[in-house]
Write a protein that holds these residues in place. Structure first.
Motif, PDB file in Angstrom:
ATOM      1  N   ALA A 115       5.887  11.260   2.266  1.00  0.00           N
ATOM      2  CA  ALA A 115       6.352  12.619   2.552  1.00  0.00           C
ATOM      3  C   ALA A 115       7.685  12.627   3.293  1.00  0.00           C
ATOM      4  O   ALA A 115       8.552  13.463   3.018  1.00  0.00           O
ATOM      5  N   ILE A 116       7.847  11.721   4.252  1.00  0.00           N
ATOM      6  CA  ILE A 116       9.114  11.639   4.985  1.00  0.00           C
ATOM      7  C   ILE A 116      10.261  11.328   4.020  1.00  0.00           C
ATOM      8  O   ILE A 116      11.338  11.944   4.069  1.00  0.00           O
ATOM      9  N   VAL A 117      10.037  10.372   3.126  1.00  0.00           N
ATOM     10  CA  VAL A 117      11.076  10.006   2.160  1.00  0.00           C
ATOM     11  C   VAL A 117      11.306  11.145   1.172  1.00  0.00           C
ATOM     12  O   VAL A 117      12.443  11.443   0.801  1.00  0.00           O
ATOM     13  N   LEU A 118      10.232  11.786   0.746  1.00  0.00           N
ATOM     14  CA  LEU A 118      10.340  12.941  -0.145  1.00  0.00           C
ATOM     15  C   LEU A 118      11.234  14.017   0.485  1.00  0.00           C
ATOM     16  O   LEU A 118      12.129  14.570  -0.175  1.00  0.00           O
ATOM     17  N   ALA A 119      10.998  14.304   1.759  1.00  0.00           N
ATOM     18  CA  ALA A 119      11.812  15.307   2.442  1.00  0.00           C
ATOM     19  C   ALA A 119      13.265  14.871   2.531  1.00  0.00           C
ATOM     20  O   ALA A 119      14.184  15.687   2.372  1.00  0.00           O
ATOM     21  N   GLY A 120      13.497  13.583   2.794  1.00  0.00           N
ATOM     22  CA  GLY A 120      14.860  13.077   2.845  1.00  0.00           C
ATOM     23  C   GLY A 120      15.565  13.177   1.505  1.00  0.00           C
ATOM     24  O   GLY A 120      16.743  13.558   1.425  1.00  0.00           O
ATOM     25  N   LEU A 121      14.842  12.859   0.430  1.00  0.00           N
ATOM     26  CA  LEU A 121      15.406  12.982  -0.918  1.00  0.00           C
ATOM     27  C   LEU A 121      15.753  14.435  -1.229  1.00  0.00           C
ATOM     28  O   LEU A 121      16.834  14.734  -1.740  1.00  0.00           O
ATOM     29  N   ALA A 122      14.832  15.339  -0.916  1.00  0.00           N
ATOM     30  CA  ALA A 122      15.077  16.749  -1.189  1.00  0.00           C
ATOM     31  C   ALA A 122      16.269  17.255  -0.390  1.00  0.00           C
ATOM     32  O   ALA A 122      17.130  17.969  -0.921  1.00  0.00           O
ATOM     33  N   GLY A 123      16.334  16.877   0.896  1.00  0.00           N
ATOM     34  CA  GLY A 123      17.438  17.319   1.729  1.00  0.00           C
ATOM     35  C   GLY A 123      18.779  16.768   1.292  1.00  0.00           C
ATOM     36  O   GLY A 123      19.815  17.399   1.512  1.00  0.00           O
ATOM     37  N   SER A 183       0.842  -1.191   0.000  1.00  0.00           N
ATOM     38  CA  SER A 183       0.000   0.000   0.000  1.00  0.00           C
ATOM     39  C   SER A 183       0.883   1.250   0.000  1.00  0.00           C
ATOM     40  O   SER A 183       2.113   1.172   0.076  1.00  0.00           O
ATOM     41  N   ILE A 184       0.241   2.412  -0.088  1.00  0.00           N
ATOM     42  CA  ILE A 184       0.950   3.692  -0.046  1.00  0.00           C
ATOM     43  C   ILE A 184       0.424   4.493   1.130  1.00  0.00           C
ATOM     44  O   ILE A 184      -0.791   4.644   1.296  1.00  0.00           O
ATOM     45  N   TRP A 185       1.331   4.997   1.953  1.00  0.00           N
ATOM     46  CA  TRP A 185       0.999   5.851   3.089  1.00  0.00           C
ATOM     47  C   TRP A 185       1.525   7.249   2.790  1.00  0.00           C
ATOM     48  O   TRP A 185       2.715   7.432   2.488  1.00  0.00           O
ATOM     49  N   ALA A 186       0.665   8.248   2.921  1.00  0.00           N
ATOM     50  CA  ALA A 186       1.061   9.614   2.578  1.00  0.00           C
ATOM     51  C   ALA A 186       2.212  10.104   3.455  1.00  0.00           C
ATOM     52  O   ALA A 186       3.151  10.745   2.965  1.00  0.00           O
ATOM     53  N   HIS A 187       2.153   9.816   4.752  1.00  0.00           N
ATOM     54  CA  HIS A 187       3.210  10.336   5.632  1.00  0.00           C
ATOM     55  C   HIS A 187       4.544   9.695   5.301  1.00  0.00           C
ATOM     56  O   HIS A 187       5.588  10.359   5.332  1.00  0.00           O
ATOM     57  N   ASP A 188       4.544   8.410   4.996  1.00  0.00           N
ATOM     58  CA  ASP A 188       5.758   7.684   4.649  1.00  0.00           C
ATOM     59  C   ASP A 188       6.364   8.275   3.380  1.00  0.00           C
ATOM     60  O   ASP A 188       7.575   8.548   3.317  1.00  0.00           O
TER      61      ASP A 188
END
Length: 703
Positions: A567-575, A560-565
């Protein structure tokens, strides 16, 4: 309408044994102002089955609230969430009024949910050329069902009302009282409790009917907070209008999820989600507060203090409590789920990650400008949390943080993927505990580094020890967790009881990005795998690769896909500098947000996205909470990652590093908060960024 016992749906296992099915939520409409929430059909009707009802704290206060006109249900044509705690439902009574195809009698049912109950305003408007008369009733029922009984599909029994000739309906059970009254309504109880109005409208006339229900629940462990809103409400503008719409709805939902602990109404935290988890959840409340730091530190401070007051002080295998440990979940009594052996004490500590997450939130709030006196007051709790990491988090002494449910009646898995079958090998086989989760080692590393920074800054001993602890953990992790898969190297999901790497490719590894545990080469390997179609081919980041044996797009944690998960990874990738990969995940969340009416659910199916623009949509996970705090907070994380504002107030500097190339287009925010000051950030379509409003004494570093 008669109100009887509400049976749960029943299924069968392959062996033929009966079991209860959890009722679905995905077609219901939630109207929430914590600790109260109403779940109804899309037509506004609260019918006496499934999870529909008015819930207060962790009990169902009303099991039925059905609006009838002349004994018939009006025909629904739509609804809209007007603001936090208020929904408008529109329907027609086409059998009334003029006898032609155009409807001439319209009903607008405006539902407002507050901290202590619910009120409704029924606006009835006629455009007919003739007079309209009708009998309007609201059929009511109450069963006081505990949320865990509703969740497990258990049977419930109705409570009998008592009107006592007072012009109101009252129900009482177990110290809770529920009272319903209608302005100008007649109370009836003969064949079921109801409120009745006799309606008479002249041609082109209108009338408004009002009724309300009030819940008195002195034993509830959560209440509405005493404070006004703890965060700023920035004005966002974006080239991609989906982002501004998602932010608007998400901030409204977050406003509705604010809670405080009974006896401490000044410290606000976010309840995890509606309806199952509208209470204090350590992990969820911590992550949501952390994701909202760009809007201010007050929510983080309240969350930290609430959890600090309940920090563990003793060893208790039944509850999972240990000295220094941060709790998982708070209920008014033991939480028992029928049929699966789960029995959680009212204050339950079965979480392996809340303690390091608490430490990291304290550090991050400090950097965003949480007042030093508030940070200093929590340092003894941080040192106690470090004591748990040192003395209790690694029971077998192998150098990794791990868990096992020694009581046998708690959660078998105690990371954020806490379903019983979530920890799987590549071939689909399930790992046996004790389990050392990959992301938890990252959380422990990050907590050690950040605690060392706090200890040094505040002149307390131990900074060198915890930096050395982080160095050693990094070396052990690199030696034991990395595995070779069909598509490259990556860290395993976990180590099992035999210290074997659990070699499934999962989203968990994305939580390691940007925290300092990985080398640049290792970060690039993980970023590449997470951006591949097997992980990111849906509307966000799959929890498990579609190529793994345990993958199922409608499993709770294995596809499944969890929005918070995401988003956390998205932020890590961006950082970590992986803007294109982060933008791909952001696009998945924005597409999902649009499909779900900009109210992201707890999770949804991990099916492949339709490659044709504008076609296809994610399928719902039937039992997903909605709204859910960390799903709503994901919208803020998307915006923050794109804007790239990273303050370090104690060091006197602010880094401005937007995502390279502005992959989400032009974006601006007016009213972010840094050290209490209102700050504005803008990124143009070329990726050039500006910031205004920084408090004096902070140097800006633009990259």
């Amino acid at each position: 309408m008669l109100v009887g016992a509400t049976p749960g749906p029943v299924g069968e296992f392959a062996a033929g044994a009966a079991y209860r099915l959890q009722p679905p939520l995905h077609e219901l409409v939630s109207t929430v102002m914590a600790p109260t929430g109403a779940l109804s059909g899309a037509d506004g009707q609260i019918r006496p089955f499934g999870v529909q009802g008015l819930f207060h704290a962790d009990h169902r206060a009303l099991s039925q609230a059905t609006l009838l006109v002349d004994g018939r249900e009006p025909e629904a044509i739509g609804h809209v969430h007007e603001e936090a705690g208020r929904t408008r439902f529109v329907s027609l009574a086409r059998w009334l009024g003029d006898p032609h195809p155009d409807p001439t009698v319209r009903l607008e049912r405006v539902r407002e949910v507050g901290a202590h109950g619910m009120s409704e305003r029924v606006e009835i408007t006629s455009t007919a050329s003739v007079a309209v008369t009708a009998s309007v009733t609201v059929e009511l029922g109450c069963d006081f069902a505990p949320i865990e009984v509703v969740k497990s599909g258990g049977d419930t029994a109705p409570a009998e009302p008592d009107d006592r000739g007072s012009g109101r309906l009252s129900w009482r059970r177990g110290g809770i009282s529920v009272t319903a009254v209608g302005e100008g309504a007649r109370v009836e109880t003969g064949d079921g409790p109801r409120l009745r109005w006799e309606l008479s409208l002249p041609p082109g006339g209108s009338a408004t009917l009002r009724w309300e229900v009030v819940v008195d629940d002195p034993a509830a462990v959560v209440v509405a907070p005493a404070r006004t809103l703890e965060w700023s409400e920035p004005e966002f503008t974006a080239a991609d209008r989906r982002l501004t719409r998602l932010l608007h709805q998400s901030l409204e939902d977050l406003r509705s999820l604010r809670l405080a602990e009974t006896g401490a109404p000044e410290d606000t935290f976010l309840g995890a989600g509606v309806p199952w988890f509208l209470t204090l959840f350590g992990r969820d409340s911590l992550w949501a507060a952390r994701m909202l730091l760009p809007l201010g530190t007050d929510l983080a401070a309240g969350t930290l203090r609430v959890l600090a007051r309940r920090q563990g002080t003793r060893m208790d295998p039944a509850s999972g409590e240990a000295p220094g440990k941060i709790m998982h979940e708070l209920r008014r009594r033991e939480f028992t789920v029928e049929g699966n052996g789960l029995r959680l004490p009212a204050a339950y500590y079965g979480t392996i990650d809340a303690t390091p997450l608490w430490i990291s939130l304290l550090h991050d709030a400090w950097r965003w400008g949480m007042p030093e006196r508030e940070v200093a007051a929590l340092l003894p709790n941080m040192e106690a949390a470090l004591g748990w990491l040192a003395d209790f988090a690694d029971p077998d002494g192998d150098g990794f943080v791990e868990y096992i449910d020694t009581a046998g009646s708690g959660l078998a898995n105690q990371g954020w993927k806490d379903s019983g079958d979530s920890i799987r090998f590549r071939d689909g086989g399930q790992a046996k505990p004790p389990i050392a989760l990959v992301e938890v080692q990252g959380y422990a590393y990050e907590a050690a580094r950040k605690a060392a920074s706090l200890l040094e800054a505040f002149g307390r001993p131990g900074a060198d020890r915890w930096n050395e602890h982080a160095d050693a953990l990094s070396e052990r992790f690199r030696a034991r967790f990395w595995v070779d898969g069909p598509h490259g190297r990556f860290p395993a999901l976990a180590l099992d009881t035999d210290k074997r790497p659990v070699d499934a490719l999962t989203s968990n590894i994305g939580h390691l990005l940007g925290i300092g545990l990985l080398s640049e080469e290792e970060s690039a390997e993980i970023a590449g795998l997470l951006a591949a179609p097997m992980m990111s081919g849906g509307y966000g980041l799959r929890t498990m690769s579609s190529g793994d044996g345990g993958f199922s797009p409608l499993s709770y944690h294995c596809g499944s896909i969890w929005a918070h998960d995401t988003a956390i990874v998205l932020a890590g990738l961006a950082g970590a500098g992986f803007a294109a990969q982060a933008a791909g995940l952001a696009e998945g969340l924005l597409a999902a947000g649009e499909a779900f009416g900009y109210r992201l659910p707890e999770l949804y199916a991990g099916d492949d996205a339709d490659p044709r623009p504008g076609l296809g949509r994610p399928m719902p996970y039937p039992a997903a909470c909605r709204p859910q705090a960390w799903s709503a907070a994901a919208a803020v994380t998307i915006a923050h990652a794109a804007l790239g504002l990273y303050p370090d107030v104690p060091a006197g500097r602010v880094l401005l590093r937007p995502m390279a190339g502005a992959p989400l287009g032009a974006l601006s925010a007016r009213g972010l908060r840094v050290a209490g000051a209102e700050v504005s950030v803008a990124v143009d379509a070329a990726g050039h960024a500006t910031v205004t409003g920084l408090p004096p004494g902070l140097d800006l570093d633009v990259r």
